[in-house]
Every structure is written in structure tokens, then in C-alpha cells.
Design a protein around this motif. Sequence first.
Motif, short mmCIF file in Angstrom:
data_model
loop_
_atom_site.label_atom_id
_atom_site.label_comp_id
_atom_site.label_asym_id
_atom_site.label_seq_id
_atom_site.Cartn_x
_atom_site.Cartn_y
_atom_site.Cartn_z
N VAL A 20 0.88 -1.17 0.00
CA VAL A 20 0.00 0.00 0.00
C VAL A 20 0.91 1.22 0.00
N THR A 21 0.96 1.91 -1.13
CA THR A 21 1.87 3.05 -1.27
C THR A 21 1.14 4.36 -1.47
N THR A 22 -0.17 4.34 -1.30
CA THR A 22 -0.90 5.58 -1.56
C THR A 22 -0.59 6.64 -0.52
N GLY A 23 -0.44 6.23 0.74
CA GLY A 23 -0.19 7.21 1.79
C GLY A 23 -1.41 8.08 2.07
N SER A 24 -2.57 7.69 1.55
CA SER A 24 -3.78 8.47 1.77
C SER A 24 -4.93 7.53 2.11
N ASN A 25 -5.87 8.03 2.87
CA ASN A 25 -7.08 7.29 3.23
C ASN A 25 -6.73 5.91 3.80
N LEU A 26 -5.77 5.88 4.72
CA LEU A 26 -5.26 4.62 5.25
C LEU A 26 -6.29 3.85 6.06
N GLU A 27 -7.18 4.56 6.76
CA GLU A 27 -8.19 3.87 7.55
C GLU A 27 -9.14 3.07 6.65
N ALA A 28 -9.59 3.69 5.56
CA ALA A 28 -10.47 3.00 4.62
C ALA A 28 -9.73 1.85 3.95
N THR A 29 -8.47 2.05 3.62
CA THR A 29 -7.67 1.00 3.01
C THR A 29 -7.54 -0.17 3.97
N ASP A 30 -7.30 0.11 5.25
CA ASP A 30 -7.19 -0.96 6.25
C ASP A 30 -8.49 -1.75 6.35
N ARG A 31 -9.63 -1.07 6.35
CA ARG A 31 -10.92 -1.77 6.40
C ARG A 31 -11.10 -2.65 5.17
N LEU A 32 -10.75 -2.14 4.01
CA LEU A 32 -10.89 -2.91 2.78
C LEU A 32 -9.96 -4.12 2.78
N MET A 33 -8.73 -3.94 3.24
CA MET A 33 -7.79 -5.06 3.29
C MET A 33 -8.30 -6.13 4.26
N LYS A 34 -8.85 -5.72 5.39
CA LYS A 34 -9.40 -6.69 6.34
C LYS A 34 -10.59 -7.41 5.73
N ALA A 35 -11.42 -6.69 4.96
CA ALA A 35 -12.55 -7.33 4.28
C ALA A 35 -12.07 -8.36 3.27
N ALA A 36 -10.88 -8.15 2.72
CA ALA A 36 -10.30 -9.09 1.76
C ALA A 36 -9.64 -10.28 2.46
N GLY A 37 -9.61 -10.25 3.79
CA GLY A 37 -9.01 -11.34 4.54
C GLY A 37 -7.53 -11.15 4.82
N ALA A 38 -7.03 -9.94 4.61
CA ALA A 38 -5.61 -9.67 4.80
C ALA A 38 -5.32 -9.36 6.27
N ALA A 39 -4.13 -9.75 6.70
CA ALA A 39 -3.66 -9.44 8.05
C ALA A 39 -2.48 -8.48 7.95
N PHE A 40 -2.48 -7.46 8.76
CA PHE A 40 -1.39 -6.50 8.77
C PHE A 40 -0.15 -7.14 9.40
N VAL A 41 0.98 -7.13 8.68
CA VAL A 41 2.20 -7.75 9.17
C VAL A 41 3.36 -6.77 9.31
N GLY A 42 3.12 -5.52 9.09
CA GLY A 42 4.18 -4.53 9.15
C GLY A 42 3.78 -3.37 8.29
N GLY A 43 4.72 -2.61 7.86
CA GLY A 43 4.35 -1.50 7.03
C GLY A 43 5.55 -0.79 6.48
N ALA A 44 5.29 0.29 5.85
CA ALA A 44 6.35 1.10 5.27
C ALA A 44 6.46 2.39 6.06
N TYR A 45 7.66 2.83 6.26
CA TYR A 45 7.92 4.11 6.91
C TYR A 45 8.58 5.03 5.90
N VAL A 46 8.18 6.27 5.91
CA VAL A 46 8.74 7.25 4.98
C VAL A 46 9.55 8.26 5.79
N LEU A 47 10.76 8.51 5.38
CA LEU A 47 11.60 9.51 6.03
C LEU A 47 11.61 10.78 5.22
#
Length: 178
Positions: free
Chosen positions: A151-178
Amino acid sequence: MDVDVKYLANEIVRPAVDTSTKRSDGMKVRLLESRDTDAVREILKQHHATTVFREQTFSDWKLNEHFKTVLSRPPRMLAPITEVDGRAAGVAWAVADSYMLSDGPLFVTVHVIAVDLTLGPVRRAKIFLSLVSAIRQWAFSLNASHTFIHVTTGSNLEATDRLMKAAGAAFVGGAYVL
């Protein structure tokens, strides 16, 4: 959404006749074809404009190179599209490879899932989920151990998280931007 896994698996090795079926809601998942490039380009431009990379100039040249690669049907690359009523409405790019520190099974990396942002939110969610389903079934056909969706959009992360959970995905980490 049911996707013909044997069709997708065979398509990445050799082109075949489209055997996927249209659903009652007008959606159909199939592999990217050269006739889709203009519509997919517009979808990817919309997607690019929503990402953390939106200040960078969109590269038609680079996208054309990606199209050439994908349309050559390399054995470990998948580019499903979802069409709605006969027109491209979403696209994904995924590759399969082995983990760099193991000789173990393949894993799938999904580089992009983009949908036509002119469509309503419910339709966009259905298109997104249809693409995830196609990728999941392709990964299963490869006996892949994991499927990672970037997920590289960096926008609307809450909605993206809900959609990913609806797809059966589990959060395993993420990306950090410096």
C-alpha cells in the motif's frame, strides 16, 4: 468472486481463449490485453495522483515498458483486470519469487491494485476485492507461501485498512517514509 485459476495460470505461460464468465453485476476478471492499455493508463494516472509519489511526473514511457513486460506473459507475473460492462475498471500487478534468504516456496508481491476512481465507493470496493481474489487464486495455484500487498498511496489509510481486512488480509508490518 470466482476466477478461473487454471485459465489465469495457463495465460501466464501461453495466451488462451478468455474463458472467464461475466457476473450478474457486469463484472468480469481476466488478464490484461493490449486493447486495455489506454483505459488502464487512465486508471493508473488516477491512482498515481493519490499516492505519496503524486509530486513526481507520471511516466508514460515507463508505463509503456511495464505494459510490454506484462503483455509478454512472463511465467511469474500476473496482471488481472476487472472489467465492468465491457470496459476496464481496475488493474493489479503481481509477481512471484522466492524469499531472498531461502530456497523455500514462492511468495507473491502485489505492486499495485488500482481502480477507476470515477466509480462509486461500493463498486470500487467490489472491483478491488475481485482483483484480490484473482491474485489469491493465482498465488494458490503457484503454491505460494505468502502474498504481500504493498500500500503506497499514503492516503485514506483507515479505509484501506478496512478494505484489506474485508479481503481477509492481516497486517504484518508497514512502510515508513523519512
